[in-house]
Scaffold this active site. Structure first.
Site, PDB file in Angstrom:
ATOM      1  N   HIS A  89       0.842  -1.193   0.000  1.00 58.29           N
ATOM      2  CA  HIS A  89       0.000   0.000   0.000  1.00 58.29           C
ATOM      3  C   HIS A  89       0.881   1.248   0.000  1.00 58.29           C
ATOM      4  O   HIS A  89       2.110   1.188   0.082  1.00 58.29           O
ATOM      5  CB  HIS A  89      -1.001   0.005   1.159  1.00 58.29           C
ATOM      6  CG  HIS A  89      -0.458   0.423   2.485  1.00 58.29           C
ATOM      7  ND1 HIS A  89      -1.248   0.992   3.459  1.00 58.29           N
ATOM      8  CD2 HIS A  89       0.789   0.353   3.007  1.00 58.29           C
ATOM      9  CE1 HIS A  89      -0.511   1.252   4.520  1.00 58.29           C
ATOM     10  NE2 HIS A  89       0.714   0.875   4.282  1.00 58.29           N
ATOM     11  N   GLU A 135      -1.314  -3.817  11.722  1.00 57.39           N
ATOM     12  CA  GLU A 135      -0.552  -3.441  10.534  1.00 57.39           C
ATOM     13  C   GLU A 135       0.892  -3.929  10.708  1.00 57.39           C
ATOM     14  O   GLU A 135       1.533  -4.378   9.765  1.00 57.39           O
ATOM     15  CB  GLU A 135      -0.583  -1.936  10.352  1.00 57.39           C
ATOM     16  CG  GLU A 135      -0.079  -1.500   8.998  1.00 57.39           C
ATOM     17  CD  GLU A 135      -0.341  -0.030   8.738  1.00 57.39           C
ATOM     18  OE1 GLU A 135      -1.264   0.283   7.994  1.00 57.39           O
ATOM     19  OE2 GLU A 135       0.394   0.822   9.307  1.00 57.39           O
ATOM     20  N   ASP A 162      -5.294 -10.527  -0.160  1.00 54.18           N
ATOM     21  CA  ASP A 162      -3.983 -11.172   0.008  1.00 54.18           C
ATOM     22  C   ASP A 162      -3.124 -11.058  -1.254  1.00 54.18           C
ATOM     23  O   ASP A 162      -3.577 -11.352  -2.361  1.00 54.18           O
ATOM     24  CB  ASP A 162      -4.171 -12.644   0.365  1.00 54.18           C
ATOM     25  CG  ASP A 162      -2.845 -13.282   0.784  1.00 54.18           C
ATOM     26  OD1 ASP A 162      -2.035 -12.598   1.440  1.00 54.18           O
ATOM     27  OD2 ASP A 162      -2.611 -14.453   0.443  1.00 54.18           O
ATOM     28  N   HIS A 163      -1.867 -10.677  -1.046  1.00 51.65           N
ATOM     29  CA  HIS A 163      -0.904 -10.514  -2.148  1.00 51.65           C
ATOM     30  C   HIS A 163      -1.394  -9.501  -3.185  1.00 51.65           C
ATOM     31  O   HIS A 163      -1.083  -9.621  -4.370  1.00 51.65           O
ATOM     32  CB  HIS A 163      -0.580 -11.867  -2.806  1.00 51.65           C
ATOM     33  CG  HIS A 163       0.412 -12.673  -2.007  1.00 51.65           C
ATOM     34  ND1 HIS A 163       0.082 -13.285  -0.835  1.00 51.65           N
ATOM     35  CD2 HIS A 163       1.735 -12.938  -2.204  1.00 51.65           C
ATOM     36  CE1 HIS A 163       1.141 -13.918  -0.353  1.00 51.65           C
ATOM     37  NE2 HIS A 163       2.160 -13.717  -1.154  1.00 51.65           N
TER      38      HIS A 163
END
Lengths: 135, 135, 135, 135, 135, 135
Positions: free
Chosen positions: B15, B125, B80-81
């Site tokens: 991100h 996180e 995911d991924h």
């Protein structure tokens, strides 16, 4: 000043999820591999939380050594290295799901914690599944 | 008897924190190294908490296997991924901070949990930073 | 008396596994979802192990504060919040698998640890996958 | 949308539990081995929780980097590698139990967190004992 | 068939790093804040590893309950809630660094483990710093 | 360049330690509460370590996804939610101590790992007790 103090403990036990008033197919459908008639088991990690006022004299909400001894006497000595279905009377007619085990632990501890304090129980069945009961 | 059951899951994603309506200097000032235009990433650890009455028949608040499958279908398969900014539609116009990701996860899970139950989401996180959203 | 001292550190980064000399189908076949062209990321946990004789004067194999500073300067400052493929020169022509990242870390640290000491690197890509390189 | 953000920190310290207005026998009876006049110590793990609305512009409840810096300045720099009884003024006349340390930490942090946000402190004295104070 | 069995234990203690034959400036330069004359402390986590052949009769390398009791008698009872510099004779003339504590633990345990078995000691001073001594 | 890659997995099972050729008193003396005829159980955490050369083309010692699938097929599907004594053939005449379980896991995995690679198995019976077998 209200503070929550928490103490960790643990016990290892075997269990099985099933209802004797259901047939095998129904037990299998609802409980899947947790219904294995030969049992399986877990390392249960228990956290007991007690909430109350700090005692001005001692700086304690509750002596953690006393709490540790209560947990040992009431829970670890009763559950550790046991088959919950066969050897722990509270589960004679109660399915030992994590939810029900947490409720039973709360009820066994409640009389030993002074009534002006709030009691809460966290029970890890595995590191990925856990439950909380607040009474 | 009201109990909270919790289930852990995880996903890895890339991100970047930035606003296209801010210039580079402003993005750098507010988001620091999280603003890296080439992205960075995390192993997100997710805990989903469902609170409700214990079903007398099954001893379950909710079948954890069902909860696990919902989390996989709605969250892990979607996140995911992935690159959250570029490949997850919910973040097309929403900055993927931990706070916003937790809210998005809650909103994606809510329709799949029966309405008489309370839903709460914890998102790590990193092992040092986490957020909780209760709806 | 030979002792191993170990120090933990961590960094967050984005990466992608692929070879530019393979076509998309081959990259997909070998690297699966790790081949996502938009990247994904991890919280990498690093443990650096240094083995040597205890210094009689200080009781140290190596001052852990010095080791911590070396790891920060050589690894955390270079890798944290970076895209390994795009922004870390060592991976310009080297696939940033956990194995290769561990080797690169070892090679970057080796000149900063005195040559009479053994160096070993453990790198967690996720809490479930990790690698060890001993040089 | 109200979210709680949490940040972990840690400090190592020595302490001793005793009251100068009690004699040795009374101190021994109440505080047991925690009363050791030569002190003992812990690695304290601290989690600071801040609850508030998500800022629409930044996607943050509070910038975690700012929170990290406040914790470092107010708590880690004041407590780390210190003897709490002898070197931290707040415990000059207050027994440094986990409960009292959590309250002191909350009171030291409160002026630095904006007043529209809720503050909560979790303090682990050991991995098995911890306390929570919500103000 | 050679197997290593490992058992975790823990103790909390105060310590200080300094040499009485060095002046304050030199102690400060080498040991930094670990030199605090009022002491600081840690939750030490200890792992004791014993390597040997599996006993065909019992399936054990060594009874873990016996190992647990040896660790309690030799290490926990001697170190827990103590000031290592002032109250543990082994550190009267030896700086209690993690390295030296691991060596002392190994030497205290060695006579109690049968000589056909290999002994190794891992000592965590904090979750981020640890040492290993193999004899 | 030789690197060790490690993959974590887990299974829950019931077991009991006893020898049918010993009487109850002898079983009780040697195995204590682990001899409970109604069984008890554990959450076993398994780490499989494979050591070999990094493949220049892929940057892998071994594809972790392949390793994960081998562990699932050979170990998790065979052991999870099972009674080791009653339902896992390898323990028909072998006491399921942690030591013996680790050896059985190693022997079940060995044919599936290429022979130029070294295999090692770590098995946690509880978070406090674990064993390592290197073949």
């Amino acid at each position: 000043m209200t503070v929550t103090v928490s103490r960790k403990a643990h016990f290892n036990a075997a269990h099985r999820l099933f209802r004797s008033d259901w047939d095998d197919a129904k037990n299998e459908e609802v409980f899947g591999k947790c219904n294995n008639p030969f049992y399986h088991g877990h390392n249960y990690d228990l956290i007991v939380h007690v909430t109350g006022e700090i005692d001005k004299k001692t700086g304690y909400v509750m002596d953690m050594k006393v709490l540790k001894d209560i947990i040992k006497a009431e829970i670890e000595d009763a559950f550790d290295h046991k088959n919950l279905n066969e050897q722990v009377p509270e589960f004679k007619d109660l399915i030992p799901t994590a939810e029900n085990i947490a409720v039973v632990i709360w009820e066994k501890l409640r009389p030993h914690i002074s009534s002006d304090k709030k009691l809460e129980v966290t029970l890890y069945e595995t590191p990925r599944n856990y439950v909380v009961y607040k009474g």
